[in-house]
Write an enzyme that holds these catalytic residues in place. Structure first.
Site, mmCIF file in Angstrom:
data_model
loop_
_atom_site.group_PDB
_atom_site.id
_atom_site.type_symbol
_atom_site.label_atom_id
_atom_site.label_comp_id
_atom_site.label_asym_id
_atom_site.label_seq_id
_atom_site.Cartn_x
_atom_site.Cartn_y
_atom_site.Cartn_z
ATOM 1 N N PHE A 32 18.850 47.757 -52.238
ATOM 2 C CA PHE A 32 18.625 47.709 -50.794
ATOM 3 C C PHE A 32 17.566 46.644 -50.483
ATOM 4 C CE2 PHE A 32 17.169 49.394 -46.611
ATOM 5 C CZ PHE A 32 18.348 49.146 -45.960
ATOM 6 N N ASP A 33 17.379 46.355 -49.188
ATOM 7 C CA ASP A 33 16.532 45.209 -48.820
ATOM 8 C C ASP A 33 15.107 45.275 -49.355
ATOM 9 O OD1 ASP A 33 15.787 47.213 -47.014
ATOM 10 O OD2 ASP A 33 16.279 46.087 -45.208
HETATM 11 N N1 F0G Z 1 16.144 52.624 -51.653
HETATM 12 C C1 F0G Z 1 17.146 52.752 -50.772
HETATM 13 C C2 F0G Z 1 18.554 52.871 -51.255
HETATM 14 C C3 F0G Z 1 16.869 52.776 -49.413
HETATM 15 O O1 F0G Z 1 17.872 52.897 -48.555
HETATM 16 C C4 F0G Z 1 15.522 52.658 -48.993
HETATM 17 C C5 F0G Z 1 15.177 52.676 -47.584
HETATM 18 C C6 F0G Z 1 14.518 52.542 -49.945
HETATM 19 C C7 F0G Z 1 14.864 52.532 -51.267
HETATM 20 C C8 F0G Z 1 13.067 52.428 -49.567
HETATM 21 O O2 F0G Z 1 12.556 53.660 -49.191
HETATM 22 O O3 F0G Z 1 11.958 53.437 -46.784
HETATM 23 O O4 F0G Z 1 11.085 55.316 -48.146
HETATM 24 O O5 F0G Z 1 10.258 53.035 -48.508
HETATM 25 N N2 F0G Z 1 16.023 52.594 -46.690
HETATM 26 C C9 F0G Z 1 15.831 52.753 -45.289
HETATM 27 C C10 F0G Z 1 17.115 52.464 -44.565
HETATM 28 C C11 F0G Z 1 14.601 52.265 -44.698
HETATM 29 O O6 F0G Z 1 17.054 52.330 -43.332
HETATM 30 O O7 F0G Z 1 18.167 52.444 -45.180
HETATM 31 P P1 F0G Z 1 11.411 53.858 -48.089
#
Ligand code: F0G
Length: 465
Positions: free
Chosen positions: A125-126
């Site tokens: 993810f980003d």
């Molecule tokens: N890994 C994945 C697959 C995620 O989707 C996210 C966050 C993170 C790690 C990071 O986690 O936000 O608790 O620091 N995704 C959010 C989204 C922000 O909108 O999909 P985090």
């Protein structure tokens, strides 16, 4: 098509009023927010599907548990409540709480990666990608090709292509690969699950090569639910058993607990060995706090300890997955192109197919975000060129991602099926007038940090010829 509605397995105890801003207010909000969905405020929005992260509703048991929070700096009872849950639900001996998922990534990548390293992934993810860049390392996507075909209904589009993984290890050499990581579900690729069979195959490769295998397990319960529904060999297992079987494949996990574990804030790292645990601890103290609270209050740890148990409830998961699919069905009826099958936490509209007359370099996914907001005061998020384009280091040329998606993320236990109908019908209304949407976006400000453009960019619409 027959729409399948699954009634909500909860009733509403406390009401959070929301209002519908009028058209003038929406235009003003867009301008003030620099046409970036992150620039809008809660007051500007009727239904907020920006993210499923930290936006869910806690249960009455979780709210009650907050009162049990033990705020001792070291060794609080609440830490041990979390440790018990992690051991029973996931089977890991060691847990390190962190304030959210990216903090867990900072600890793991900051400790284990060095400049020039490679991390094979299905697809990060980003923020995960940005954390790897930040260490001077690079992720390598090894996801199956079906992940890039929004119309393919492959049941496990999050799977790793084992051939690509083996090639990556061979090409870069395992000395440059401190860990392999798989994201469940694959958020960047449409909330698509990874099969248990595939996790076992990745695990076999990792063991053979002696490389630690990690999961990014933010949406692990939704993934387990999809395995139960789609992987024949697992149909007779409970979601809880499948989840344990997924965990048995790996050495460690990082988790954003703001997703499946049903809390508004929190993250964690879980691992099996004292050696790995000790290695990670110094960075926890530097960036998070003492190792038994990791940036969270004791009460947060209590809510998380319960959320981890609640997330495998099969009635809850059945409703959740059906609610997302229901939104997909409404879009399908209206002809709106989206990533099939529907994801676990979100519908990902194929913005490239929705607005084919807007070149990808002018950010069609983000134009779609503006138009859906204009239409109905609904907020989603573009996950396309603005989020994932990179610059070729030599030529400076913009390298565009293969997918140009717009995500409507469904908050857990928060919106009713009636809200979902409103969302679906509003998007269909935008689709009906898509040919009249004839502008692109240009970036007037972007932060100087690789991988973070979409969060902070200022955008400006301009007319397309
Ligand atoms: N890994 C994945 C697959 C995620 O989707 C996210 C966050 C993170 C790690 C990071 O986690 O936000 O608790 O620091 N995704 C959010 C989204 C922000 O909108 O999909 P985090």
């Amino acid at each position: 098509m027959v729409r399948k509605i699954q009634p909500e397995p909860f009733r509403i105890k406390m009401v959070e009023p929301v209002t519908v801003p009028d058209q003038a207010q929406r235009e003003d909000a867009l301008r003030k927010g620099h046409f970036n969905m992150f620039g809008l405020t809660s007051r500007d929005i009727y239904i907020d599907l920006l993210t499923d992260s930290g936006t869910g509703a806690m249960s009455k048991q979780q709210w009650a548990a907050l009162m049990r929070g033990d705020e001792a700096y070291a060794g609080a009872d609440s830490f041990f409540a979390l440790k018990d849950s992690v051991r029973e639900v996931l089977g890991f001996e060691y847990v390190i709480p962190t304030h959210q998922g990216r903090a867990a990534e900072n600890i793991v990548f900051g400790t284990l990666l060095k400049k020039g390293d490679i991390v094979p992934f299905n697809m990060p993810f980003d923020t995960t990608r940005a954390h790897i860049f930040n260490m001077g390392a690079d992720p390598v996507d090894c996801v199956v090709d079906d992940a890039f075909d929004p119309s393919s209904d492959h049941p496990f589009k999050g799977d790793v292509d084992i051939g690509k993984l083996e090639d990556t290890i061979r090409n870069y050499g395992k000395d440059r690969i401190p860990l392999i990581m798989v994201t469940v579900t694959n958020n960047s690729g449409g909330g698509q699950p990874v099969s248990l069979g595939n996790l076992r195959s990745v695990s076999a490769v990792a063991k053979r090569e002696g490389i630690p295998f990690f999961l990014d397990a933010a949406r692990m319960a939704e993934n387990a639910y999809f395995i139960k529904a789609r992987e024949k060999e697992c149909a007779g297992m409970s979601v809880a058993q499948i989840l344990r079987a997924m965990m048995d494949c790996v050495d460690a996990i990082t988790v954003s607990c703001k997703k499946d574990p049903l809390v508004n804030i929190g993250g964690m790292i879980c691992c099996r060995t004292e050696d790995m645990y000790q290695k990670l601890l110094p960075r926890v103290i530097l960036y998070e706090g003492f190792v038994t609270y990791g940036g969270l209050a004791g009460r947060d740890l209590e809510a998380l300890a319960l959320g981890l148990r609640e997330m495998t409830d099969e009635q809850y998961l059945a409703h959740r997955v059906a609610q997302v699919a229901y939104l997909g069905d409404i879009l399908e009826e209206g002809g709106v192109p989206y990533v099939k099958p529907a994801g676990g936490h979100a519908i990902f509209i194929d913005a490239a197919a929705f607005l084919p007359h807007i070149p990808q370099k002018h950010y069609p996914a983000d134009v779609l975000g503006i138009e859906i907001y204009r239409e109905a005061a609904i907020r989603g998020i573009g996950l396309g060129a603005l989020a994932f384009a990179t610059e070729d280091e030599k030529s400076g040329e913009m390298m565009l991602p293969r997918l140009e998606l717009f995500r409507l993320a469904i908050n857990r236990r928060t919106y009713t099926n009636s809200h979902i109908e409103y969302v679906g019908e509003s998007v269909v209304n935008v689709f009906k007038r898509k040919d009249s949407i004839r502008y692109g976006l240009k970036v007037t400000y972007a932060p100087p940090v690789k991988g973070l453009h979409h969060f902070l960019a200022h955008l400006e619409p301009f007319d397309l010829k």
